[in-house]
Design a protein around this motif. Structure first.
Motif, mmCIF file in Angstrom:
data_model
loop_
_atom_site.group_PDB
_atom_site.id
_atom_site.type_symbol
_atom_site.label_atom_id
_atom_site.label_comp_id
_atom_site.label_asym_id
_atom_site.label_seq_id
_atom_site.Cartn_x
_atom_site.Cartn_y
_atom_site.Cartn_z
ATOM 1 N N GLN A 122 8.850 14.175 -8.058
ATOM 2 C CA GLN A 122 7.446 14.348 -8.783
ATOM 3 C C GLN A 122 7.650 14.491 -10.323
ATOM 4 O OE1 GLN A 122 4.312 14.055 -6.981
ATOM 5 N NE2 GLN A 122 4.165 13.657 -9.438
ATOM 6 N N LEU A 125 8.243 11.150 -12.035
ATOM 7 C CA LEU A 125 7.022 10.491 -11.955
ATOM 8 C C LEU A 125 6.182 10.983 -12.917
ATOM 9 C CD1 LEU A 125 6.020 9.995 -8.281
ATOM 10 C CD2 LEU A 125 6.821 8.278 -9.630
ATOM 11 N N TYR A 128 7.137 9.377 -16.239
ATOM 12 C CA TYR A 128 6.405 7.871 -16.602
ATOM 13 C C TYR A 128 5.072 8.073 -16.711
ATOM 14 C CZ TYR A 128 11.184 6.155 -15.673
ATOM 15 O OH TYR A 128 12.742 5.840 -15.519
ATOM 16 N N ARG A 129 4.590 9.092 -15.901
ATOM 17 C CA ARG A 129 3.138 8.988 -16.024
ATOM 18 C C ARG A 129 2.577 9.218 -17.513
ATOM 19 N NH1 ARG A 129 2.307 11.375 -11.568
ATOM 20 N NH2 ARG A 129 1.794 9.560 -10.385
ATOM 21 N N SER A 137 1.661 6.058 -7.855
ATOM 22 C CA SER A 137 2.643 6.431 -6.848
ATOM 23 C C SER A 137 2.895 7.993 -6.610
ATOM 24 C CB SER A 137 4.164 5.964 -7.599
ATOM 25 O OG SER A 137 4.420 4.714 -7.685
ATOM 26 N N HIS A 138 3.254 8.410 -5.643
ATOM 27 C CA HIS A 138 3.180 9.798 -5.386
ATOM 28 C C HIS A 138 4.370 10.049 -4.431
ATOM 29 C CE1 HIS A 138 1.391 8.251 -1.621
ATOM 30 N NE2 HIS A 138 1.539 9.416 -1.059
ATOM 31 N N VAL A 176 13.174 6.465 -8.276
ATOM 32 C CA VAL A 176 12.292 6.308 -9.373
ATOM 33 C C VAL A 176 12.370 5.440 -10.490
ATOM 34 C CG1 VAL A 176 10.635 7.658 -10.807
ATOM 35 C CG2 VAL A 176 11.191 8.914 -8.614
ATOM 36 N N VAL A 180 10.478 2.327 -8.227
ATOM 37 C CA VAL A 180 9.290 2.868 -8.501
ATOM 38 C C VAL A 180 9.023 1.961 -9.969
ATOM 39 C CG1 VAL A 180 7.612 4.497 -9.409
ATOM 40 C CG2 VAL A 180 9.085 4.870 -7.445
#
Length: 357
Positions: A122, A125, A128-129, A137-138, A176, A180
């Motif tokens: 997480q 992620l 990147y968010r 994505s989660h 990821v 991802v």
């Protein structure tokens, strides 16, 4: 030659249909047993090949021939058609790794559990968010998956997963930073099928993901041996060697009992799945590509096989495809760039092991 920089409405319509179909099911989840812990206990108790239970298919399998064939003799030929087989050269490479790379004297712990692994994924992620605020994505702890995997852009973590602390960075860059990132980049292209992947993309995707492990200094001896053992297990399964003998062979090769069981299950699941041969095969082919002067840029536009990269690159050059929305974070690390530059001199996967590479 590509005569236009625009896609026709009919092209886009086909792309959307393919994308919708690919997003309607989770292929590897549907092929993975739901009862792995119970099956392992049964195998330890009686030494007999376990039987497995799979999740009910959510979609009509009539349009998904391979899923409809789970657990039947028709499954293995379809698996070979999709993922290929084990060539003599690949088998020789895998066997050489198992001979030359010694098993760790001790376990790689301390270990992270599913909650800690989920938090690490997480956090990655979220990094990147910051560049893609609409990133959908989660991370999900999910029964019925093995280890950590990405499905339709989501990171799925098995409740029973155990990851060495020293491997967590390599893992998040594999899942990821590769799977991802290329899914998101593909989803932002006019051709959305690049998110789920062009035909034959798995080999290059997994090769790129394992290469990321090397570039961050996290491709350990145990990990490379695991990839080699997967190739050996698939080869033996294709040769008709029984489950129990495949497991025994891996143990004799120095693979820990639990890992040998999981590796054997992965090869025999659903009637015989050859996907596990693509990790080492993809890594070797990608290293050869880079040694010959190739680069990774086109491969970041979405999910594609290496053979499609020239065409996809031409589409990008002509403006049909966009620049990638995300760039793997590890490529900003000077140490990773140095390792990438040195790949031209690599002659064996054994040379990719470790931080000092």
């Amino acid at each position: 030659m590509i005569p236009t920089t625009e896609l026709r409405p009919s092209d886009l319509a086909v792309d959307r249909e393919l994308t919708d179909l690919a997003g309607s099911y989770r292929f590897l989840l549907d092929l993975t047993p739901l009862d792995l812990p119970q099956a392992r206990r049964q195998f330890e108790d009686d030494g007999q090949p376990p039987t497995f239970r799979y999740r009910d298919l959510e979609e009509d399998p009539a349009v998904l021939e391979m899923l409809e064939s789970r657990g039947t003799d028709a499954f293995l030929p379809l698996s070979i058609e999709l993922y290929g087989t084990v060539t003599s050269a690949l088998l020789s490479t895998a066997q050489a790794i198992l001979r030359q790379v010694h098993p760790p004297a001790l376990e790689e712990g301390p270990w992270l559990d599913a909650e800690a692994v989920s938090k690490a994924a997480q956090a990655e992620l979220d990094r990147y968010r910051a560049f893609a605020p609409d990133l959908e994505s989660h991370v999900e702890v999910r029964d019925g998956c093995t280890g950590v995997m990405v499905s339709n852009g989501d990171v799925l973590v098995a409740p029973t997963v155990r990851v060495p602390v020293g491997r967590i960075e390599a893992l998040v860059h594999h899942e990821v930073g590769t799977h991802v990132v290329t899914h998101v980049n593909g989803a932002h292209q006019p051709l959305h099928v690049l998110a789920s992947g062009l035909a034959g993309h798995d080999e290059t995707q997994e090769g790129l993901a394992v290469l990321a492990e090397h570039l961050v200094g996290g491709l350990t001896p145990a990990r490379l041996r695991q990839l080699a053992a997967r190739v050996v297990a698939v080869h033996l399964m294709l040769e008709g060697v029984p489950f129990t003998d495949v497991h025994a062979t891996l143990v004799r090769d120095g693979i820990p009992h639990v890992q040998a069981f999981v590796t054997t299950v992965r090869a025999f699941r659903s009637g015989g799945l050859t996907k596990d041969a693509v990790y080492l095969r993809g890594l070797v082919e990608l290293v050869d590509h880079l040694a010959a002067g190739g680069d990774l840029d086109t491969l970041l536009l979405g999910k594609m096989p290496l053979t499609a990269a020239p065409l996809v690159g031409e589409l990008h050059h002509r403006g049909v495809l966009h620049d990638p929305l995300l760039r793997p974070r590890y490529l900003d690390d000077p140490r990773a760039r140095r390792r990438l530059a040195r790949l031209a001199d690599v002659r064996s996967p054994v040379e990719l092991i470790g931080e000092a590479a």
